[in-house]
Each structure stands twice: as C-alpha cells, then as structure tokens.
Design an enzyme around this catalytic site. Structure first.
Site, PDB file in Angstrom:
ATOM      1  N   SER A 282      25.557  31.951   6.555  1.00 49.46           N
ATOM      2  CA  SER A 282      24.525  32.984   6.628  1.00 49.46           C
ATOM      3  C   SER A 282      25.100  34.367   6.375  1.00 49.46           C
ATOM      4  O   SER A 282      24.418  35.240   5.830  1.00 49.46           O
ATOM      5  CB  SER A 282      23.803  32.940   7.975  1.00 49.46           C
ATOM      6  OG  SER A 282      24.707  33.179   9.034  1.00 49.46           O
ATOM      7  N   GLU A 283      26.386  34.593   6.748  1.00 51.81           N
ATOM      8  CA  GLU A 283      27.037  35.871   6.438  1.00 51.81           C
ATOM      9  C   GLU A 283      28.517  35.656   6.141  1.00 51.81           C
ATOM     10  O   GLU A 283      29.181  34.845   6.791  1.00 51.81           O
ATOM     11  CB  GLU A 283      26.942  36.860   7.613  1.00 51.81           C
ATOM     12  CG  GLU A 283      25.545  37.247   8.016  1.00 51.81           C
ATOM     13  CD  GLU A 283      24.848  38.197   7.065  1.00 51.81           C
ATOM     14  OE1 GLU A 283      25.525  38.763   6.165  1.00 51.81           O
ATOM     15  OE2 GLU A 283      23.639  38.376   7.224  1.00 51.81           O
ATOM     16  N   THR A 284      29.002  36.404   5.163  1.00 49.94           N
ATOM     17  CA  THR A 284      30.436  36.577   4.942  1.00 49.94           C
ATOM     18  C   THR A 284      30.720  38.063   5.064  1.00 49.94           C
ATOM     19  O   THR A 284      30.042  38.883   4.432  1.00 49.94           O
ATOM     20  CB  THR A 284      30.857  36.067   3.558  1.00 49.94           C
ATOM     21  OG1 THR A 284      30.597  34.657   3.465  1.00 49.94           O
ATOM     22  CG2 THR A 284      32.346  36.311   3.308  1.00 49.94           C
TER      23      THR A 284
END
Length: 269
Positions: A43-45
């Site tokens: 969902s996030e990097t």
C-alpha cells in the site's frame, strides 16, 4: 540500496500494515520511485533521503508512493521508516527524528510504548452523502464528512463496519483519496474504522495512520477525551493510539521488521 519490509502498527509480524522502506543512496526522480513502489506492490513504499541529517531544521526527506501514485501523507510508512532508522541505521533513539515531507516537517519520538508520530490534524467537515456512495459501500452513513483527502462515513455500530463488503469498482469513481468508515467501539477500543482507496490501487488498507488524523478529532469531539484508542478492523487489523492536540495529532504504535535486503539497480535496455 538497502530496502526493508516493515509491519507497522503491529506487535508481531503478519499484523498491522506492511510498508517498504527504501534508503536512497542519492536523490532519485519520481518516475524511478514510482516504478519501485509498483514493483513492491504494497500500500505504501517510503523513500528516505538522508542527505540532510535527521536533527537538521529541515530533517531527512521522506516521500510516499502507492503502487499507482505519490501521496501527501502516510502514517504507517513513516512509523516504519523511523523504526528502521533506529533499529538498523544507528540513529540516536534518545533524539527525535525530523522528516521533511509534502505535509511539512513531521517528527517521530521513541517512547515507552512504541513510536510516537507528530502529524497535522485533518478534521472532516460535515457534507452531503454523495450519490451512489451508500450503494457502493453497502451501508448508509448516519453522518458524512470530508477533509482535503478523504470521505468520512460514520456507521451505526462496530459490527456494521466489520461486516462491510464494498463494491471497489464503484468506490473507484469517487474523486477522493479514500473512504474512511468508522463507528464507536466496544470494550478496549474507543472507535473502529476501515479504509478503502481503490482509486490509488489499494482496495483496503490494513491500518491507515493518516486516516487517524481525521478520526482523532472526530471521536475526540464526540467522546470528550483527547487520548483515544482506535482499532482498524481490516483482515490483518491494527491498533492506533491517538492524541488530539489542537491542529496536531499524535499517533502511537509499534513496528516489526519482516524482511531486509538490497535493491539492485540495472541499466534500462
């Protein structure tokens, strides 16, 4: 470059929200960072630019990317980055970390019960229920609001939130980052929530720190307390402790490193 996968807002692996943390070896452009985020497919990097020391007025640079685009604020990936910097990179845990971001300077401090983030409050203002949203969610909100990022929909009770089965294709049509659904909690949790962001390639985010920048002020006003505990009842689940401080919000949680490795750059052919 070093890269990690960290379960944030979690007490053990396979809980909370996994984020990739990439420690940049030099400044990189957004196109490259977006390609890495798409490859990681979490969902996030978060990309950490350590060209400025953590205790400088500006702080280290942080940028957050979903698999499909850059976002302005992310709690769980910031928590993950702070955990990596303290646990693996030798940053002094007695001193706060400062991060320069698209939402201003954010700080992280090591506490007795995990990591405490200082974020901007993002309260929602009451709004009309958008046409088609109840059908897309599969539930009719009892209160509807919106802030600069998301819709906020209050539902009848905790069970209704937990049992939602939204139509993600229909939710993708709404012009917001995501849709927060919430209800008053029972037992040890003051409130529960879930977060859907199919427009940004994330049908359901497991635990969303930035959504609690909205949920904290919302439930603080209703329950009459500044310190609250929220539980995001996604399939993985995670707990976020929230403290409302005027135009700022404190988000407290723990993190666990699941994986560490190296990112090998190759020339494009």
């Amino acid at each position: 470059m070093k890269i990690f996968v960290v379960d944030a807002f979690a007490d053990a692996v396979f809980q909370g929200n996994p984020a990739a943390v990439c420690l940049l070896d030099r400044p990189r452009d957004a196109r490259w960072m977006q390609a890495v985020a798409a490859e990681m497919n979490l969902s996030e990097t978060v990309f950490v630019d350590r060209s400025a020391p953590a205790d400088s007025p500006a702080g280290m640079g942080l940028r957050w990317f979903t698999p499909t685009g850059e976002v302005d604020l992310c709690g769980h990936a910031t928590l993950a980055a702070a955990h990596v910097l303290w646990e693996r990179e030798g940053e002094d845990a007695r001193r706060p970390l400062r991060f320069a971001t698209r939402s201003g300077v954010l700080t992280a401090e090591r506490g007795e019960d995990g990591i405490s983030l200082d974020f901007p409050a993002e309260p929602a203002e009451e709004a009309e229920v958008p046409d088609g949203l109840p059908e897309a969610l599969g539930a009719k909100p009892v209160w509807m609001g919106r802030n600069r990022f998301d819709y906020l929909a209050e539902l009848t009770d905790e069970r209704e939130v937990a049992e939602l089965r939204p139509d993600f294709a229909a939710l993708r049509a709404f012009p917001v980052r995501g849709i927060i659904v919430t209800a008053r909690g029972r037992g040890e949790h003051d409130f529960v929530s879930r977060f859907f962001a199919p427009r940004h390639g994330v049908d359901e985010d497991p635990v969303t720190g930035s959504a609690h920048c909205c949920l904290g002020p919302f439930w603080s006003a209703r329950l009459g307390r500044r310190r609250l505990t929220g539980y995001q009842c996604s399939p993985r689940g995670g707990r976020v402790r929230v403290t409302t401080r005027g135009d700022r919000v404190g988000l407290d949680g723990r993190a666990v490193i699941f994986m560490s490795g190296e990112l090998h750059e190759r020339e494009e052919r």
